[in-house]
Design an enzyme around this catalytic site. Structure first.
Site, short mmCIF file in Angstrom:
data_model
loop_
_atom_site.label_atom_id
_atom_site.label_comp_id
_atom_site.label_asym_id
_atom_site.label_seq_id
_atom_site.Cartn_x
_atom_site.Cartn_y
_atom_site.Cartn_z
N ASP A 4 0.86 -1.18 0.00
CA ASP A 4 0.00 0.00 0.00
C ASP A 4 0.90 1.24 0.00
O ASP A 4 1.13 1.87 1.02
CB ASP A 4 -0.92 -0.01 1.22
CG ASP A 4 -2.05 1.00 1.09
OD1 ASP A 4 -2.09 1.72 0.07
OD2 ASP A 4 -2.89 1.07 1.99
N ALA A 5 1.42 1.56 -1.19
CA ALA A 5 2.39 2.64 -1.34
C ALA A 5 1.77 3.91 -1.91
O ALA A 5 2.32 4.99 -1.75
CB ALA A 5 3.54 2.19 -2.25
N LYS A 6 0.63 3.78 -2.61
CA LYS A 6 -0.09 4.92 -3.20
C LYS A 6 0.83 5.84 -4.00
O LYS A 6 0.76 7.06 -3.90
CB LYS A 6 -0.83 5.71 -2.12
CG LYS A 6 -1.92 4.90 -1.41
CD LYS A 6 -2.67 5.77 -0.41
CE LYS A 6 -3.81 5.00 0.23
NZ LYS A 6 -3.35 3.95 1.17
N ARG A 7 1.67 5.25 -4.85
CA ARG A 7 2.59 6.02 -5.66
C ARG A 7 1.86 6.59 -6.88
O ARG A 7 0.90 6.01 -7.37
CB ARG A 7 3.77 5.17 -6.11
CG ARG A 7 4.63 4.64 -4.96
CD ARG A 7 5.22 5.77 -4.12
NE ARG A 7 6.27 5.30 -3.23
CZ ARG A 7 6.18 5.25 -1.91
NH1 ARG A 7 5.08 5.62 -1.31
NH2 ARG A 7 7.19 4.83 -1.18
#
Length: 279
Positions: free
Chosen positions: A97-100
């Site tokens: 869950d990095a939301k890049r």
């Protein structure tokens, strides 16, 4: 029997076996303290590896929240690498869950970091933000297609700050719906047009939303945060994914992590919660 080849197909298979549940590894400082751990890299490691031991053979998908590892710098990333490796070793699907979200070569760098075949941070899938344009995410879509991994695109998040933007209507469709529809087109391009076939591009849709986007033509997995502590229920998940229930994965974190620190209690919490998300 033909083995699943892309992330979407593997997610469906895992959901059938273990229940359509994605469990978060969210080492909030208050949870570390509640578990009797120190708020440092050592406490982070103890917390994280207990979660891996408890979830790897019980959950369909496990989602480490990258921010809580980043805050400890290189020591935190070392723990995350070990956690992803531990999940990978036993064949449990991992979602970073990095939301890049960025453009051009920078997005390509993020794609290689989280999905690249030789990266120590590689996961089975990664979360990305489309709000520089879904087309800007092409590098991560391409790496996912090449490696058999997956992407979850933030479409309609449940935080109140997002509603004003994501519900704006352009040519008769909300911004969130346009994101979902573009992801559906990506899945078609990946061969998800045949009846029952699934693509590697998923979306994130809050299970607490009053007016969620229509998911009928996505043909990819859906991650549904907000279940449990935030108030959404298994019935809400069923309503949102009624066109293709096998593609909807409830994301539950706090309600399960609060049952720690004993591995046996965490494992039991996953098994109990997953019962609500089986056919």
């Amino acid at each position: 029997m033909t083995q699943p080849t892309n992330f979407g197909e593997r997610a469906v298979a895992a959901g059938r076996e273990r229940g359509r549940l994605c469990v978060g590894i969210d080492p909030h400082p208050h949870l570390l303290e509640a578990w009797g751990l120190t708020v440092d890299a050592a406490g982070l490691r103890s917390f994280t590896m207990a979660c891996v031991e408890a979830f790897a053979d019980t959950a369909a998908m496990v989602k480490p929240q990258v921010a809580f590892f980043e805050r400890f710098g290189s020591a935190g990333f070392a723990v995350l690498e070990d956690a992803l490796a531990g999940l990978r070793e036993v064949g449990c699907l991992s979602l970073a869950d990095a939301k890049r979200g960025d453009i051009g070569s920078t997005m390509a760098g993020y794609a290689d970091a989280w999905l690249g075949e030789t990266s120590p941070l590689r996961a089975d899938a990664v979360t990305v933000s489309p709000y520089l344009g879904v087309g800007a995410l092409v590098p991560v879509f391409d790496v996912a297609a090449e490696t058999g991994r997956g992407v979850f695109v933030l479409a309609a998040t449940s935080n109140p700050e997002a509603v004003g933007l994501q519900s704006l209507t352009v040519e008769g469709r909300s911004v969130a719906q346009r994101v979902v529809d573009e992801c559906g087109q990506r899945n078609l391009a990946c061969g998800a047009s045949a009846e029952g076939s699934v693509g590697p591009v998923g979306v994130v849709v809050g299970a607490t939303l009053d007016t969620p986007p229509v998911l009928d033509q996505l043909r990819g997995p859906v991650l549904l945060p907000g279940v449990g502590a935030q108030g959404a229920t298994a019935a809400d998940v069923r309503d949102l994914t009624q066109a293709a229930p096998e593609l909807g994965f409830a994301n539950v974190s706090r309600a399960i992590l609060s049952r720690g620190p004993q591995v046996s209690d965490l494992r039991k919490a996953v098994e109990e919660t997953a019962r609500d998300f089986r056919d």
